[in-house]
Write a protein that holds these residues in place. Sequence first.
Motif, PDB file in Angstrom:
ATOM      1  N   TYR A  23       0.816  -1.227   0.000  1.00  0.00           N
ATOM      2  CA  TYR A  23       0.000   0.000   0.000  1.00  0.00           C
ATOM      3  C   TYR A  23       0.838   1.260   0.000  1.00  0.00           C
ATOM      4  CZ  TYR A  23       0.422   1.104   5.060  1.00  0.00           C
ATOM      5  OH  TYR A  23       0.868   1.459   6.293  1.00  0.00           O
ATOM      6  N   LYS A  24       2.096   1.117   0.404  1.00  0.00           N
ATOM      7  CA  LYS A  24       2.965   2.305   0.412  1.00  0.00           C
ATOM      8  C   LYS A  24       3.613   2.559  -0.944  1.00  0.00           C
ATOM      9  CE  LYS A  24       3.981   2.241   5.301  1.00  0.00           C
ATOM     10  NZ  LYS A  24       4.937   1.908   6.345  1.00  0.00           N
ATOM     11  N   ASP A  25       3.453   1.585  -1.826  1.00  0.00           N
ATOM     12  CA  ASP A  25       4.140   1.651  -3.114  1.00  0.00           C
ATOM     13  C   ASP A  25       3.305   2.426  -4.135  1.00  0.00           C
ATOM     14  OD1 ASP A  25       5.336   1.245  -5.505  1.00  0.00           O
ATOM     15  OD2 ASP A  25       5.248  -0.953  -5.460  1.00  0.00           O
ATOM     16  N   LYS A  26       3.766   3.611  -4.479  1.00  0.00           N
ATOM     17  CA  LYS A  26       3.043   4.483  -5.423  1.00  0.00           C
ATOM     18  C   LYS A  26       2.782   3.817  -6.757  1.00  0.00           C
ATOM     19  CE  LYS A  26       4.828   8.933  -4.067  1.00  0.00           C
ATOM     20  NZ  LYS A  26       5.511  10.117  -4.360  1.00  0.00           N
ATOM     21  N   THR A  27       3.663   2.889  -7.120  1.00  0.00           N
ATOM     22  CA  THR A  27       3.534   2.318  -8.464  1.00  0.00           C
ATOM     23  C   THR A  27       2.570   1.129  -8.483  1.00  0.00           C
ATOM     24  OG1 THR A  27       5.374   0.823  -8.098  1.00  0.00           O
ATOM     25  CG2 THR A  27       5.908   2.979  -9.052  1.00  0.00           C
TER      26      THR A  27
END
Length: 835
Positions: A23-27
Amino acid sequence: MRIIIVLCIIGALWAKCGYAQIYKDKTAAVEARVEDLLHQMTLEEKIDYIGGYRDFYIRGIERLGVPALKLTDGPLGAHKDGKAIAYPAGVLTASTWNRSLVYELGKQLGRDAKARGAHILLGPAVNIIRSPLCGRNFEYFTEDPYLNSQIAVAYVRGVQDQHVVATLKHFVANNQEWDRHNANSHIDERTLHEIYLPVYRDAIRKAEVGAVMDGYNIVNGVHVTQSDELNNQLLKKRWGFQGMVMSDWGATYNAIEAANGGLDLEMPQAVCMNRANLLPALQAGHVKMATIDDKVRRILRIMFRFGFYDNAQSDASVPYDNPAGREVALKLAQEGIVLLKNERNLLPLDRSKVKSVAVIGPNANSYVAGGGSSYTFPFHSTNVLDGLKDKFRDVEFYYASGIAGHWDAVEKSLFYTSAEGGERGLVGEYYDNTRLAGRPVETKVDTIICIQNGWHVASLEKGPPFDHCSIRWRGIIRPPKSADYLFTVRGFDGFRLRIDSETVIDAWKEQGITTKESILFLEAGRAYSVVLEYFADCHPVDISLGWRENRVSFDEAVQIAGKADVAVINVGLNESLERESNDRDFGLPAYQDSLIQAVSAVNKRTIVLVNAGGNIDMNRWVDQVPALLYLWYPGQEGGKAVADILSGDINPSAKLPVSFEYKWEDNPAFPYYHDTDGDKEVEYKEGLFLGYRYYDSAKVKPRFPFGYGLSYTRFEYADLMVRQEESDTDVEVSFTISNVGLWDGSEVAQLYIRPMHPFVSRPYKELKGFEKIFIPKGQKRRVSMSLDKESFSYYKVDKKQYGYDSGLYEILIGTSSEDIVLSKVIEISAERDSE
Ligand code: BGC
């Protein structure tokens, strides 16, 4: 679906093992992030998440780095933090019939919201205008579902392109304010689908709106906030709505019913959907875990989809008093004020002849807007009087309110601190709590009792330095003569007034702007004690008090009208008379009809300007005045727009988005609107036949029809071509409009479809296309519109589907719903379902 499940499992495993979190991964894909975060939340966190807090927030979760989301009202200004650009009323916006301008409005509202760090805007308000009496009509757009959708879709796209969530409100059929928590609207399925629901379907499908707000009301026996049929089956399943359904403020009535009925977020706080109610309900199996997860998922989806998790929402590059917003507010007013009458071409005013203008009326010298939660305090505004003075610099102006308004009284009221030679004013004791408790933190004398939006109007000083406070003013008044006197108090939140020891006004509760009056007989020269008490809890301090002799005299107004070349009278309603949680009267406020009659009797060149969110009774004067403009509530730039139109710098181009009946009794909802037997059942017996859908086949005609509005120029229509594609419901319609008058101008061409031999009862014709087009004088333009299967469809109750029938259809091109200028019949051969 399978991919999501796999992602969830991976997410959960990763989280457990302390690996990188998706969930922290923008991609990562939005859905993957949502599932990952959802699985990291505890049950308690999930339940807390679906109830708002601090009135206008969705709470953050610090442990997981989830930001709080801020909401703001809407729909006419992003104003929950105080002053903001005050755009015109929704009904004026619809009167422009200008999709790209409405998109610009959405864009500027989105920017205003971001300037204040708000993630979610509580607008647009899209309820159908069913009766002129609904206190919120000014926030809404129209009586017509097609126009409603077109305007709402443009607004939503504008807001959401700025990465701010738009909220469609108030789902659904919240068409009156009378007893809005308890009124039960009985609407048949077809009417619901053809008139009241299309705007939601279209904003979901065409604009991917992020949020829908369920109204306070009941539809067919079920509160909308707990309607499985409307929220789950229709909105989410059938129309594929991926966003969240929030409640209106205090519109949640039962935890389990709301949870199972599809409500995702209870606002402004979790009175029902909280741990105390939902934990036992989950345990007992009355509510499923999957149901709670779905709610959380919908809010998280918005957070990731709009970039709220990854980016700070505040955009310091947008000024609070946003100049681009001011321009859009002006443009809307210029294009949305409707010219309804213009005999003998009185307008535009001939500058070579007009040397003096009498401006009259209680609304001409103040900022006027509808009231309630949409009420926006502008940083600055131009009223009609100032707008005209600024435009016509070499003209002599006279002003008389005609009927003294509240502000006149406030300014002129004389108070003294004590009976024995005290000084001018009342002694104000300011408390830092809402209960007038303890010692005042400040005591001072106020000569004028008027604090507006936190500012002392007389001294231009900031008011009490705290938000939640109370004030008590004491002193005396000395009436100059023995007579009846009118006391008016206007305030946000609670106030009460005592004269001597009698409480003459008591409105001690949290409320939007409210004005209360009381009339008392007072004796000349006697000292009467005055005590005004006030508290502010949910708004900045806003309170004013005035008193004056209760006497109406039109003498001054008549005298200035008699000597001026032109008289301009601005009458109508205001934020106290037209607002949410109240319905209003059809008539103008007291004495205004008589004022217009008196003024127009002495000046044949009288122009009437009306403020209202819908039609009002004009019978007593409309035939007597040569010019009439409907201003609705034109926003902070309204006075400038009026001056632009009266001077001819702007050629009016607005058209009514609602039919104007001669009298309220003519309206098809009239027999059913009021709950005459007190059972709170509201029957929509007029069904589909609302507005022009009724007048088209009824014996009565409206005074000004739907789609009507004058211009200073004249347009002629010709050369209608209708081309059917292979699929015969795909139709290209084109025609030519020539500007044959003396002014450049814009025309709103309207396309209606008439099923010639319908199998079921259908309205005579329905709007299915429009274009607004600018044409310089002496020139012509070709206008094209496209139709598709939706244009021919109606709701087939037996199939629970929209669909169309084969047969002959007439394509009608009109300048209004009553003025059809071109037509052609086409044949549709196949019969199909369209959804
Ligand atoms: C209104 C909503 C508004 C909300 C928050 C309610 O009273 O019906 O339209 O968004 O308050 O102010």
